[in-house]
Motif scaffolding. Structure first.
Motif, PDB file in Angstrom:
ATOM      1  N   GLY A 176      44.723  -4.213  66.336  1.00 12.66           N
ATOM      2  CA  GLY A 176      45.309  -4.486  67.640  1.00 12.66           C
ATOM      3  C   GLY A 176      44.515  -3.859  68.766  1.00 12.66           C
ATOM      4  N   SER A 177      45.001  -4.035  69.983  1.00 15.69           N
ATOM      5  CA  SER A 177      44.367  -3.440  71.151  1.00 15.69           C
ATOM      6  C   SER A 177      44.936  -2.040  71.395  1.00 15.69           C
ATOM      7  CB  SER A 177      44.615  -4.314  72.384  1.00 15.69           C
ATOM      8  OG  SER A 177      44.070  -5.602  72.202  1.00 15.69           O
ATOM      9  N   ILE A 178      44.067  -1.130  71.797  1.00 15.85           N
ATOM     10  CA  ILE A 178      44.492   0.250  72.032  1.00 15.85           C
ATOM     11  C   ILE A 178      45.249   0.339  73.353  1.00 15.85           C
ATOM     12  CG2 ILE A 178      43.686   2.597  72.490  1.00 15.85           C
ATOM     13  CD1 ILE A 178      41.370   2.030  70.546  1.00 15.85           C
ATOM     14  N   VAL A 179      46.455   0.877  73.282  1.00 16.42           N
ATOM     15  CA  VAL A 179      47.298   1.049  74.461  1.00 16.42           C
ATOM     16  C   VAL A 179      47.157   2.462  75.023  1.00 16.42           C
ATOM     17  CG1 VAL A 179      49.670   0.992  75.331  1.00 16.42           C
ATOM     18  CG2 VAL A 179      48.926  -0.659  73.591  1.00 16.42           C
ATOM     19  N   ALA A 180      47.162   3.455  74.141  1.00 17.84           N
ATOM     20  CA  ALA A 180      47.068   4.854  74.564  1.00 17.84           C
ATOM     21  C   ALA A 180      46.616   5.709  73.390  1.00 17.84           C
ATOM     22  CB  ALA A 180      48.411   5.355  75.093  1.00 17.84           C
TER      23      ALA A 180
END
Length: 369
Positions: free
Chosen positions: A176-180
């Motif tokens: 997935g995409s890194i959020v934090a």
């Protein structure tokens, strides 16, 4: 806490209205103590009343374990949900079970999925039924994608680690995409803090500490993501962290190689993976075979007895009642040891039973394979 993220980018007026006025109804997928910390953090937000509305836990079914499979053990998060006063967790194991949760999402108007150490891929069909889907992962992604990031961090003796919140990919783990992310955290400092939660006896000490400490760090990051709406932003963060993988721990990883393993490496492996094993030749009716021997407790010693020359050789000091085994360099002192299929012995008990379990001839050969 310092979090390596850019300010949130609101994608649409709809998302802004959802963030401002609509509490999140969350399906929380978890299992172990690491995930329990995140559950507690989300429950804190639920009790505040503004950010989280409904919170339903999804857990794996219980498994029979222990000697002769005599104990039915539920994932720790089941008890945690009960203690928090939440509804009884829904138990799902197969892909079909998980896909069937689509009706739960529809009936309960759930709009977010959070998965933390659940151990199963959340189906894309279910992810597509909610607005947001997040995962809390105990490493600084993309380092240590996979099932065992804590263990690989410790086995490789990394100096730094951390926790990442990412979006859930519909068909792959940890893509997935890194959020934090947390800032890089010092591993030795985390280990020095010790355990603050309850763990089953079979969770190795170093792994338990890291699950506990990283679990608390992950909970703080997740709460920040929810509180400040970071899940709404466009996630395309770049990183200089080199990608790597942490696949499932295998039985072979627990096997001792006396020719190459250093004493410190064996102790670390024991504290990260649990009991490590070697083999001892024994005599049976069918001839000579090898029996697995498990080491449950050992320590590194600075001096070897003089009669130990080759890696794998062992001896028993009658005066100290200590069992010593020669490694590549130096020795280990074995305090708890077990013939597979028998109870755990101390060093004296092990040596007393050696003749009976190995046969007279093989008992004379004081060497592990």
């Amino acid at each position: 806490m310092y979090i390596t993220v850019r300010p949130p980018v609101i994608r649409s007026q709809l998302n802004r209205r959802l963030f401002s006025h609509s509490p999140l109804n969350i399906l929380f997928f978890g299992s172990d103590q690491f995930s329990i910390h995140s559950l507690k953090g989300i429950n804190d937000l639920r009790q505040d009343g503004s950010k989280v509305g409904k919170l339903q836990v999804i857990a794996r079914p219980p498994k029979w374990c222990g000697r002769k499979n005599s104990i039915l053990r539920y994932p720790p998060i089941v008890k945690a949900a009960e203690e928090l006063g939440l509804s009884s967790p829904l138990l799902c194991d197969t892909n079909a079970d998980l896909v069937n949760l689509r009706q739960v999402v529809k009936d309960g108007q759930y709009n977010m999925i959070i998965a933390v150490s659940f151990g199963k891929l959340i189906p894309g069909k279910l992810i597509n039924d909610v607005l947001y889907a997040l995962n809390v992962h105990p490493s600084l992604l993309p380092r240590y994608k996979g099932a065992s990031p804590i263990q690989y961090t410790l086995l490789n003796r990394d100096e730094k680690t951390g926790v990442t919140v990412q979006t859930l990919h519909p068909s792959k783990f940890d893509q997935g995409s890194i959020v934090a992310r947390t800032k890089p955290l010092n591993v030795d400092q985390l280990l020095a803090k010790g355990i603050t939660s309850e763990f089953e006896d079979d969770v190795p000490i170093k792994t338990a500490i890291m699950m506990d400490q990283l679990g608390m760090e992950g909970s703080n990051v997740l709460k920040d993501v929810i509180t400040h709406g970071l899940y709404l932003r466009d996630c395309n963060e770049t990183t200089e962290i080199e990608p790597s993988y942490a696949p499932k721990i295998t039985t072979e990883m627990r096997q001792i190689n006396w020719e190459s393993d250093e004493p410190e490496s064996l102790l670390n492996k024991l504290q990260v993976l649990g009991p490590i094993f070697t083999h001892k030749q024994i005599t049976t009716r069918d001839g000579v075979t090898a029996k697995r021997i498990l080491f449950h407790d050992l320590k590194v010693v600075s001096q070897c007895p003089d009669d130990l020359k080759k890696p794998g050789e062992f001896t028993f000091d009658e005066s100290k009642r200590n069992l010593y085994v020669k490694c590549k360099t130096n020795c280990v002192q074995v305090n708890s040891i077990q013939f597979e299929g028998f109870k755990v012995d101390n060093a004296k008990q092990f040596m007393t039973s050696l003749r009976k379990r190995c046969g007279p001839e093989m008992a004379q050969q004081k060497v592990f394979l």
